[in-house]
Scaffold this motif. Structure first.
Motif, PDB file in Angstrom:
ATOM      1  N   VAL A 105       0.848  -1.200   0.000  1.00 20.49           N
ATOM      2  CA  VAL A 105       0.000   0.000   0.000  1.00 20.49           C
ATOM      3  C   VAL A 105       0.881   1.247   0.000  1.00 20.49           C
ATOM      4  CG1 VAL A 105      -1.677   1.317   1.356  1.00 20.49           C
ATOM      5  CG2 VAL A 105      -1.972  -1.144   1.061  1.00 20.49           C
ATOM      6  N   THR A 108       2.242   1.814  -3.403  1.00 20.51           N
ATOM      7  CA  THR A 108       1.212   2.348  -4.302  1.00 20.51           C
ATOM      8  C   THR A 108       1.018   3.843  -4.061  1.00 20.51           C
ATOM      9  OG1 THR A 108       0.104   0.206  -4.372  1.00 20.51           O
ATOM     10  CG2 THR A 108      -1.196   2.124  -5.027  1.00 20.51           C
ATOM     11  N   LYS A 111       3.944   5.662  -5.451  1.00 20.08           N
ATOM     12  CA  LYS A 111       3.867   5.747  -6.918  1.00 20.08           C
ATOM     13  C   LYS A 111       2.929   6.867  -7.343  1.00 20.08           C
ATOM     14  CE  LYS A 111       4.811   0.875  -7.764  1.00 20.08           C
ATOM     15  NZ  LYS A 111       4.223  -0.419  -8.161  1.00 20.08           N
ATOM     16  N   ASN A 158      -8.796   8.265  -9.408  1.00 21.65           N
ATOM     17  CA  ASN A 158      -8.284   7.335  -8.396  1.00 21.65           C
ATOM     18  C   ASN A 158      -8.141   7.955  -7.008  1.00 21.65           C
ATOM     19  OD1 ASN A 158      -8.108   5.198 -10.151  1.00 21.65           O
ATOM     20  ND2 ASN A 158      -6.064   5.745 -10.832  1.00 21.65           N
ATOM     21  N   GLN A 162      -7.280   6.087  -3.478  1.00 21.22           N
ATOM     22  CA  GLN A 162      -6.141   6.418  -2.618  1.00 21.22           C
ATOM     23  C   GLN A 162      -6.595   6.587  -1.175  1.00 21.22           C
ATOM     24  OE1 GLN A 162      -4.368   9.953  -4.216  1.00 21.22           O
ATOM     25  NE2 GLN A 162      -2.980   8.828  -5.550  1.00 21.22           N
ATOM     26  N   LYS A 165      -7.235   3.282   0.329  1.00 24.19           N
ATOM     27  CA  LYS A 165      -5.977   2.580   0.584  1.00 24.19           C
ATOM     28  C   LYS A 165      -5.283   3.159   1.807  1.00 24.19           C
ATOM     29  CE  LYS A 165      -5.111   1.006  -4.096  1.00 24.19           C
ATOM     30  NZ  LYS A 165      -4.288   1.091  -5.287  1.00 24.19           N
TER      31      LYS A 165
END
Length: 186
Positions: A105, A108, A111, A158, A162, A165
């Motif tokens: 996580v 991610t 990123k 997204n 996020q 997450k």
């Protein structure tokens, strides 16, 4: 030196810092995968030993290798030791599973932060190119701008993912802390 070029340089440094953060997380993931692999092998070996112990008769002789010496050990004691080792290794594997999930996580998120920084840098470059009459965008730059707009739209789509997450990451961190606190008490 213009403030625009200084801002671009600062954004470039920020981009490099975020790339380094992502690289660190990926190294941590690789390290934990290796440790998890080691524990998985140990678990398999101990389960094999337990199966072998279960095949023995109650009066069978069991020996334990301690340094260069074989020491006779009670079958029930050997059985209990192996079961306890399996229990410990299984708990460690669960911790590694949670840790790798958490690191995934984090990777991610890193990123997305890196991509967001890159998009902002490209937008800033695009604005500085447009403000200068001497610089004309060629076809490659135009395609890059279109790609960045598409990526920017994807990032906006997204944002909800996020947030979920991040919430999941916080829950995993809390769970990992409670597991580690439980081990500390034991």
């Amino acid at each position: 030196m213009s403030s625009s070029s200084m801002a671009l340089r600062d954004m470039q440094r920020d981009l490099e810092a975020k790339a380094n953060d992502l690289a660190k997380i990926q190294k941590e993931i690789a390290k934990n995968h290796q440790l998890r692999k080691k524990y998985t092998i140990q678990l398999g070996e101990n389960e094999l030993v337990l199966k072998e112990l279960d095949l023995l008769e109650d009066d069978a002789n069991v020996y334990k290798l301690i340094g260069p010496v074989l020491v006779k050990q009670d079958l029930a004691e050997a059985n209990a030791n192996v079961r306890k080792r399996i229990e410990y290794i299984s708990a460690e594997l669960y911790v590694f599973f949670l840790l790798l999930l958490l690191l995934g996580v984090e990777a991610t998120v890193a990123k997305f932060l890196l991509l967001d920084c890159y998009i902002n840098l490209e937008k800033k470059r695009e604005r500085s190119f447009r403000s200068s009459p001497m610089i004309l965008m060629n076809a490659v730059d135009a395609v890059r701008v279109l790609d960045m707009k598409r990526i920017d739209a994807t990032l906006q789509d997204n944002e909800g993912q996020q947030n979920s997450k991040r919430e999941a990451m916080m829950k995993l961190q809390q769970r990992l802390q409670s597991i580690q606190a439980g081990k500390a008490k034991a």
